[in-house]
Write an enzyme that holds these catalytic residues in place. Structure first.
Site, PDB file in Angstrom:
ATOM      1  N   ASP A  36     -37.668  38.822  18.618  1.00 21.28           N
ATOM      2  CA  ASP A  36     -37.583  39.802  17.530  1.00 21.28           C
ATOM      3  C   ASP A  36     -37.445  41.198  18.133  1.00 21.28           C
ATOM      4  O   ASP A  36     -38.104  41.536  19.109  1.00 21.28           O
ATOM      5  CB  ASP A  36     -38.831  39.717  16.640  1.00 21.28           C
ATOM      6  CG  ASP A  36     -38.632  40.416  15.309  1.00 21.28           C
ATOM      7  OD1 ASP A  36     -38.596  39.728  14.281  1.00 21.28           O
ATOM      8  OD2 ASP A  36     -38.492  41.668  15.295  1.00 21.28           O
ATOM      9  N   ILE A  37     -36.578  41.994  17.533  1.00 21.06           N
ATOM     10  CA  ILE A  37     -36.287  43.329  18.068  1.00 21.06           C
ATOM     11  C   ILE A  37     -37.467  44.280  17.871  1.00 21.06           C
ATOM     12  O   ILE A  37     -37.604  45.270  18.592  1.00 21.06           O
ATOM     13  CB  ILE A  37     -34.988  43.877  17.422  1.00 21.06           C
ATOM     14  CG1 ILE A  37     -34.335  44.927  18.301  1.00 21.06           C
ATOM     15  CG2 ILE A  37     -35.233  44.403  16.018  1.00 21.06           C
ATOM     16  CD1 ILE A  37     -32.892  45.229  17.917  1.00 21.06           C
ATOM     17  N   ASN A  98     -40.349  34.083   5.624  1.00 18.38           N
ATOM     18  CA  ASN A  98     -40.326  34.860   4.391  1.00 18.38           C
ATOM     19  C   ASN A  98     -39.084  34.503   3.579  1.00 18.38           C
ATOM     20  O   ASN A  98     -38.005  34.329   4.145  1.00 18.38           O
ATOM     21  CB  ASN A  98     -40.315  36.356   4.721  1.00 18.38           C
ATOM     22  CG  ASN A  98     -41.559  36.780   5.477  1.00 18.38           C
ATOM     23  OD1 ASN A  98     -42.670  36.391   5.101  1.00 18.38           O
ATOM     24  ND2 ASN A  98     -41.391  37.564   6.523  1.00 18.38           N
ATOM     25  N   GLU A 106     -36.189  40.271   4.652  1.00 16.68           N
ATOM     26  CA  GLU A 106     -35.262  41.382   4.905  1.00 16.68           C
ATOM     27  C   GLU A 106     -33.868  40.881   5.266  1.00 16.68           C
ATOM     28  O   GLU A 106     -32.873  41.496   4.900  1.00 16.68           O
ATOM     29  CB  GLU A 106     -35.796  42.266   6.038  1.00 16.68           C
ATOM     30  CG  GLU A 106     -37.049  43.041   5.625  1.00 16.68           C
ATOM     31  CD  GLU A 106     -37.714  43.728   6.800  1.00 16.68           C
ATOM     32  OE1 GLU A 106     -37.097  43.831   7.882  1.00 16.68           O
ATOM     33  OE2 GLU A 106     -38.869  44.159   6.632  1.00 16.68           O
ATOM     34  N   VAL A 107     -33.802  39.807   6.011  1.00 17.33           N
ATOM     35  CA  VAL A 107     -32.496  39.295   6.460  1.00 17.33           C
ATOM     36  C   VAL A 107     -32.236  37.968   5.745  1.00 17.33           C
ATOM     37  O   VAL A 107     -33.008  37.013   5.906  1.00 17.33           O
ATOM     38  CB  VAL A 107     -32.476  39.090   7.989  1.00 17.33           C
ATOM     39  CG1 VAL A 107     -31.114  38.567   8.433  1.00 17.33           C
ATOM     40  CG2 VAL A 107     -32.818  40.388   8.720  1.00 17.33           C
ATOM     41  N   HIS A 111     -34.916  32.277   8.779  1.00 22.30           N
ATOM     42  CA  HIS A 111     -35.521  32.469  10.105  1.00 22.30           C
ATOM     43  C   HIS A 111     -37.000  32.143  10.011  1.00 22.30           C
ATOM     44  O   HIS A 111     -37.661  32.472   9.028  1.00 22.30           O
ATOM     45  CB  HIS A 111     -35.303  33.879  10.651  1.00 22.30           C
ATOM     46  CG  HIS A 111     -35.630  34.983   9.687  1.00 22.30           C
ATOM     47  ND1 HIS A 111     -34.817  35.288   8.623  1.00 22.30           N
ATOM     48  CD2 HIS A 111     -36.679  35.832   9.613  1.00 22.30           C
ATOM     49  CE1 HIS A 111     -35.339  36.301   7.951  1.00 22.30           C
ATOM     50  NE2 HIS A 111     -36.491  36.637   8.525  1.00 22.30           N
ATOM     51  N   HIS A 113     -40.424  32.948  11.976  1.00 21.76           N
ATOM     52  CA  HIS A 113     -41.082  33.777  12.995  1.00 21.76           C
ATOM     53  C   HIS A 113     -42.125  32.913  13.699  1.00 21.76           C
ATOM     54  O   HIS A 113     -42.929  32.253  13.043  1.00 21.76           O
ATOM     55  CB  HIS A 113     -41.847  34.945  12.359  1.00 21.76           C
ATOM     56  CG  HIS A 113     -41.042  35.906  11.555  1.00 21.76           C
ATOM     57  ND1 HIS A 113     -40.758  37.185  11.992  1.00 21.76           N
ATOM     58  CD2 HIS A 113     -40.484  35.816  10.315  1.00 21.76           C
ATOM     59  CE1 HIS A 113     -40.063  37.829  11.070  1.00 21.76           C
ATOM     60  NE2 HIS A 113     -39.887  37.014  10.032  1.00 21.76           N
TER      61      HIS A 113
HETATM   62  P1  AMP Z   1     -37.964  39.168   7.555  1.00 24.61           P
HETATM   63  O1  AMP Z   1     -38.723  40.299   6.914  1.00 24.61           O
HETATM   64  O2  AMP Z   1     -38.767  37.900   7.583  1.00 24.61           O
HETATM   65  O3  AMP Z   1     -36.594  38.979   6.946  1.00 24.61           O
HETATM   66  O4  AMP Z   1     -37.809  39.551   9.079  1.00 24.61           O
HETATM   67  C1  AMP Z   1     -36.640  40.005   9.662  1.00 24.61           C
HETATM   68  C2  AMP Z   1     -36.951  40.214  11.118  1.00 24.61           C
HETATM   69  O5  AMP Z   1     -35.734  40.390  11.814  1.00 24.61           O
HETATM   70  C3  AMP Z   1     -37.828  41.440  11.430  1.00 24.61           C
HETATM   71  O6  AMP Z   1     -38.997  41.020  12.125  1.00 24.61           O
HETATM   72  C4  AMP Z   1     -36.916  42.304  12.316  1.00 24.61           C
HETATM   73  O7  AMP Z   1     -37.629  42.980  13.327  1.00 24.61           O
HETATM   74  C5  AMP Z   1     -35.958  41.274  12.876  1.00 24.61           C
HETATM   75  N1  AMP Z   1     -34.653  41.770  13.299  1.00 24.61           N
HETATM   76  C6  AMP Z   1     -33.807  42.538  12.593  1.00 24.61           C
HETATM   77  N2  AMP Z   1     -32.688  42.773  13.288  1.00 24.61           N
HETATM   78  C7  AMP Z   1     -32.832  42.130  14.476  1.00 24.61           C
HETATM   79  C8  AMP Z   1     -32.004  41.973  15.631  1.00 24.61           C
HETATM   80  N3  AMP Z   1     -30.800  42.562  15.726  1.00 24.61           N
HETATM   81  N4  AMP Z   1     -32.478  41.233  16.662  1.00 24.61           N
HETATM   82  C9  AMP Z   1     -33.695  40.665  16.595  1.00 24.61           C
HETATM   83  N5  AMP Z   1     -34.511  40.751  15.521  1.00 24.61           N
HETATM   84  C10 AMP Z   1     -34.079  41.484  14.477  1.00 24.61           C
END
Ligand code: AMP
Length: 127
Positions: A36-37, A98, A106-107, A111, A113
């Site tokens: 994770d970034i 999530n 968010e994405v 995914h 974690h």
């Molecule tokens: P979520 O809130 O569960 O959708 O988490 C999205 C996660 O993606 C967050 O923990 C971010 O830090 C992570 N994230 C977003 N962009 C990147 C990226 N380019 N590389 C790695 N992790 C990312």
């Protein structure tokens, strides 16, 4: 049956297409795991299927058995790589996926974690 629409412009789709870099921990035919970034623990890895699935229930309903097995075995392998397996002397971990608005996703690409490397506290704040 509810239909999910997958947005192929999300950041993890771009990672899968090689358009932006990632810090890979594990790659298989159907799964990618990368750091994770913005890590929230000493170990913080995201495990994603390569297929276009929005969230876990979408994946569990529509992915092939091969993809589902590969994804789950990859999660176990990431835990092994990170050294967090409680059954093998590690300190343990937390898996979070999530989904949607209430899950604060968010994405919009599935995914999981994997967090570990320190005590993580309670799962949720009490209401
Ligand atoms: P979520 O809130 O569960 O959708 O988490 C999205 C996660 O993606 C967050 O923990 C971010 O830090 C992570 N994230 C977003 N962009 C990147 C990226 N380019 N590389 C790695 N992790 C990312």
């Amino acid at each position: 049956m509810m239909a999910y629409e997958y947005d192929d412009q999300n950041i993890f789709a771009k990672i899968l297409r090689g358009e932006i870099p990632n810090d890979t921990v594990l790659e298989t035919d159907h799964t990618l795991a990368f750091n994770d970034i913005t890590p929230q623990a000493p170990a913080h890895v995201l495990v994603i299927p390569k297929g276009p699935y929005v969230c876990y229930d979408h994946f569990a309903l529509e992915a092939s058995d091969t993809e589902i097995v590969d994804f789950n075995r990859s999660i176990a392998e990431v835990c092994r790589i990170l050294g967090v397996q409680p059954g093998a002397g590690g300190g343990g971990y937390r898996m979070i996926s999530n989904a949607g608005e209430h899950g604060v996703q968010e994405v919009p690409h599935l995914h999981v974690h994997i967090l570990g490397g320190r005590p993580l506290g309670r799962m949720l704040q009490r209401m």
